[in-house]
Motif scaffolding. Structure first.
Motif, PDB file in Angstrom:
ATOM      1  N   GLN A   1      40.322  80.679  60.440  1.00 48.55           N
ATOM      2  CA  GLN A   1      39.365  80.631  59.353  1.00 48.55           C
ATOM      3  C   GLN A   1      39.211  79.188  58.903  1.00 48.55           C
ATOM      4  O   GLN A   1      39.930  78.308  59.329  1.00 48.55           O
ATOM      5  CB  GLN A   1      39.817  81.538  58.221  1.00 48.55           C
ATOM      6  N   ASP A   2      38.286  78.995  58.020  1.00 48.36           N
ATOM      7  CA  ASP A   2      37.847  77.636  57.776  1.00 48.36           C
ATOM      8  C   ASP A   2      38.350  77.091  56.450  1.00 48.36           C
ATOM      9  O   ASP A   2      38.951  77.800  55.673  1.00 48.36           O
ATOM     10  CB  ASP A   2      36.339  77.619  57.863  1.00 48.36           C
ATOM     11  N   MET A   3      38.074  75.840  56.239  1.00 51.06           N
ATOM     12  CA  MET A   3      38.533  75.154  55.037  1.00 51.06           C
ATOM     13  C   MET A   3      37.313  74.653  54.270  1.00 51.06           C
ATOM     14  O   MET A   3      36.981  73.480  54.339  1.00 51.06           O
ATOM     15  CB  MET A   3      39.466  74.009  55.435  1.00 51.06           C
ATOM     16  N   PRO A   4      36.628  75.553  53.566  1.00 46.79           N
ATOM     17  CA  PRO A   4      35.433  75.105  52.848  1.00 46.79           C
ATOM     18  C   PRO A   4      35.785  74.204  51.672  1.00 46.79           C
ATOM     19  O   PRO A   4      36.931  74.166  51.217  1.00 46.79           O
ATOM     20  CB  PRO A   4      34.813  76.421  52.367  1.00 46.79           C
TER      21      PRO A   4
ATOM     22  N   ARG B   1      31.253  58.370  64.983  1.00 51.64           N
ATOM     23  CA  ARG B   1      32.437  59.229  65.067  1.00 51.64           C
ATOM     24  C   ARG B   1      33.650  58.492  64.506  1.00 51.64           C
ATOM     25  O   ARG B   1      33.674  57.272  64.435  1.00 51.64           O
ATOM     26  CB  ARG B   1      32.719  59.608  66.525  1.00 51.64           C
TER      27      ARG B   1
ATOM     28  N   TYR C   1      37.043  62.322  67.650  1.00 51.70           N
ATOM     29  CA  TYR C   1      37.460  63.647  67.176  1.00 51.70           C
ATOM     30  C   TYR C   1      36.619  64.174  66.018  1.00 51.70           C
ATOM     31  O   TYR C   1      36.343  65.365  65.936  1.00 51.70           O
ATOM     32  CB  TYR C   1      38.912  63.524  66.741  1.00 51.70           C
TER      33      TYR C   1
ATOM     34  N   THR D   1      41.239  70.320  62.638  1.00 47.45           N
ATOM     35  CA  THR D   1      40.739  70.434  64.006  1.00 47.45           C
ATOM     36  C   THR D   1      39.487  69.584  64.213  1.00 47.45           C
ATOM     37  O   THR D   1      38.839  69.678  65.252  1.00 47.45           O
ATOM     38  CB  THR D   1      40.427  71.893  64.384  1.00 47.45           C
ATOM     39  N   GLY D   2      39.140  68.787  63.218  1.00 44.14           N
ATOM     40  CA  GLY D   2      38.013  67.874  63.361  1.00 44.14           C
ATOM     41  C   GLY D   2      36.673  68.465  62.954  1.00 44.14           C
ATOM     42  O   GLY D   2      35.640  67.832  63.135  1.00 44.14           O
ATOM     43  N   ARG D   3      36.676  69.687  62.421  1.00 45.96           N
ATOM     44  CA  ARG D   3      35.411  70.324  62.012  1.00 45.96           C
ATOM     45  C   ARG D   3      35.064  69.910  60.588  1.00 45.96           C
ATOM     46  O   ARG D   3      35.949  69.807  59.738  1.00 45.96           O
ATOM     47  CB  ARG D   3      35.537  71.845  62.102  1.00 45.96           C
ATOM     48  N   MET D   4      33.783  69.712  60.351  1.00 47.44           N
ATOM     49  CA  MET D   4      33.385  69.264  59.015  1.00 47.44           C
ATOM     50  C   MET D   4      33.525  70.384  57.996  1.00 47.44           C
ATOM     51  O   MET D   4      33.041  71.494  58.193  1.00 47.44           O
ATOM     52  CB  MET D   4      31.952  68.753  59.032  1.00 47.44           C
TER      53      MET D   4
END
Lengths: 301, 302
Positions: free
Chosen positions: B19-22, B186, B204, B243-246
């Motif tokens: 799951q994500d980190m909003p 990047r 990344y 993990t490098g996701r925005m």
């Protein structure tokens, strides 16, 4: 006073009744349970292929990453005739016996029934940059490898993995003889590989694909509509209860993909189920999706 | 063996469908930016081992911000970057020169031609050099600006990046360092080896493009204890998960680029930014990672 009370009370009761009639009590929907069929189970009279865990792979395209990977070879592979190839991201999941997808078992059954060509499966886990410093964790390269819209993952397959497997097995080198699949970010990765290099891979299998804005993947529907059609055959699966989060809404994103593929006249199949962000529905669909995906190669014979 | 396989499969599934980190995990509803010491014109900021914010003004003052207010602790030259060392000294970049400033002692020069400085969790000092003009590695007929990353005490640069102001920050475990390279849009990660050398370069973190290319630089980088990365950019503070996701963009306090940032405060849960030379702060739900927090310095800069 009492007359007013009766009047107001009567109106209130009537309006409640009317509202109640407008909104009939909804019955809870029965939960859809997806169960594996016989083609996902080992059958006594079907010869079984072999899954081999390969030595950990160190990549140059993704510098210093290491990854676990496996190769499945069906019993029908004769060592002379080049076999079709199917690559999976998050490969451990796809090759696992008794798991959601059970590719080796499904493949054994479908090849035996003549519904799939002789196909060698390559199952790749995402890369990890292992820490060399005491107490440090390895850096997972999964999102970078899978969600980035570039040709880097295709180059990794073209220059590292496919040549390595080809040292031992004869593989088809034409795009029609190669497929690639994955779940979630692995699904968009599969599409990206074919989109970037349709000369390498022409068949895509996406389970709950992340065509959302994790790293800009939500642009695909627009790009597909405005780009000359590419020789790609795609099977997409998603579920109505898939994710809706900061990166986007998965069901809507997959519907946008379907609409774009339809608009552009692509050779595709889209299945929307009831599940969430998992491999339950996609796993059960594996026999159907592989049969559909490989049908052109089977019908050539 | 079976248990290991099961754990591996569960880990893989958990990672794959993580799951994500909003931003809702970072920002407090109703909590916005608040101007701090508006009379000061700030160039750079850092946090000491006790969680106090240190700021360098464009006039060359080094000021410690405590709950009793600002307190000037030293005069310096033109300040562009600062970092707090494990020894409790302040590292400053003044007129492109790296200095160590310890209480009661004159500033000690460490290196020339420096752009940015950072301290690893292990206490090693890394810095990026100023631009050099060199032949392009891809096309010998062309010249590019080169920027190198050095470790204090090492003779040779340990990594080279291009077209960057070389902002750097370490992951909390010290195994990875992040270096800005805005020419590529990047942020690059490097693995930190046992001997402190850097390898396994990867682009990344993907930055959102700046509205004005001339302002496409990363003023600073910092992390929280959960591993999120915060990059000071023209669009605001761009936040990424491990993990490098925005995760999202925290809007800037003014319609100007954010040029520096740091977590500070006793709980290190206050995010400070510099925007158009002014200092702003907002309380967050997260705790900033301060590499030198475990050993608050007995000394102070002076």
């Amino acid at each position: 006073m009492s007359r007013w009370f009766v009047l107001v009370g009567g109106v209130f009761a009537l309006s409640s009744l009317v509202l109640a009639q407008d909104k009939p009590k909804e019955k809870p929907k029965p939960k859809v349970v997806y169960k594996h069929g016989p083609d996902s189970e080992e059958q006594k009279d079907v010869p079984r292929g072999k899954v081999t865990k390969m030595p950990q792979w160190t990549s140059k395209v993704f510098p210093e990453t290491v990854r676990d990977w496996w190769v499945y070879v069906p019993s029908q592979y004769d060592g002379k005739t080049p076999a079709c190839v199917m690559v999976f991201q998050d490969g451990e999941w796809y090759q696992k016996a008794g798991g959601d997808f059970r590719f080796p078992t499904v493949c054994d059954n479908l090849i035996h029934q003549g519904k799939m060509p002789v196909t060698i499966g390559i199952f790749l886990n995402p890369g990890v940059v292992p820490a060399t410093k005491e107490g440090a964790k390895g850096r997972s390269n999964r999102s970078f490898e899978y969600d980035t819209l570039s040709d880097q993952y295709a180059r990794f397959l073209e220059t590292e993995i496919l040549p390595e497997v080809a040292k031992t097995y004869k593989l088809r080198t034409d795009a029609a003889g190669r497929a690639i699949g994955g779940i979630s970010s692995g699904g968009i990765c599969a599409f990206t590989v074919a989109w970037q290099r349709p000369d390498l891979f022409s068949k895509v299998l996406s389970h709950v694909g992340s065509f959302t804005n994790i790293r800009g993947g939500d642009v695909y529907p627009g790009i597909i509509r405005k780009t000359e059609k590419k020789p790609i055959r795609a099977y997409l699966q998603d579920g109505r209860n898939d994710l809706d989060n900061l990166h986007g809404n998965w069901p809507l994103a997959n519907l946008q993909m379907e609409a774009a593929l339809k608009f552009k006249g692509y050779d595709y199949k889209f299945v929307m189920g009831e599940e969430g962000h998992n491999g339950k529905h996609g796993g059960v669909l594996m026999p159907e999706s592989l049969t559909w995906l490989w049908e052109p190669e089977v019908s050539k014979k | 063996m079976m248990r290991c396989t099961l754990v591996a499969v569960l880990f893989l599934a958990a990672t794959a469908l993580a799951q994500d980190m909003p931003l809702s995990q970072v920002l407090i509803p109703g909590e916005g930016w608040r101007a701090v010491e508006p009379k000061l014109t700030v160039a750079c900021i850092t946090t000491d081992g006790e969680g106090n914010l240190l700021l360098g003004t464009k006039g060359g003052e080094i000021v410690r911000l405590t709950n009793k207010g600002p307190h000037e602790i030293a005069k310096a030259r033109r300040l562009t970057a600062m970092a707090w060392s494990r020894d409790g000294d302040l590292l400053t970049v003044e007129d492109d020169t790296l200095y160590r400033r310890a209480m009661g002692k004159p500033a000690k020069k460490l290196a020339d031609g420096v752009a940015q400085v950072a301290v690893s969790p292990k206490g090693e000092v890394y810095y990026s050099s100023g631009y050099e003009i060199v032949e392009s590695p891809e096309s010998p007929d062309e010249f590019v600006h080169r920027l190198s990353i050095y470790r204090l005490g090492s003779v040779l640069p340990i990594a080279e990046v291009f077209q960057s102001n070389g902002a750097l920050a370490f992951w909390p475990d010290g195994g990875t360092v992040v270096i800005s390279d805005v020419g590529e849009g990047r942020l690059f990660t490097y693995r930190v080896g046992k001997d402190g050398t850097l390898d396994a370069q990867e682009g990344y973190y993907g930055l959102l493009p700046a509205r004005r290319p001339s302002q496409a630089s990363v003023g600073g980088l910092t992390l929280d204890t959960d591993g999120r990365l915060y990059a000071a950019t023209e669009l605001g503070v761009q936040v990424f998960d491990p993990t490098g996701r925005m995760c999202g963009v925290i809007l800037p306090p003014a319609r100007k680029p954010v040029t520096a940032l740091a977590f500070a405060g006793p709980a290190r849960d206050h995010l400070y930014v510099v925007c158009d030379g002014k200092l702003y702060v907002r309380k967050t739900k997260v705790k900033g990672f301060v590499a030198t927090a475990k050993k608050p310095g007995p000394k102070g800069p002076g």
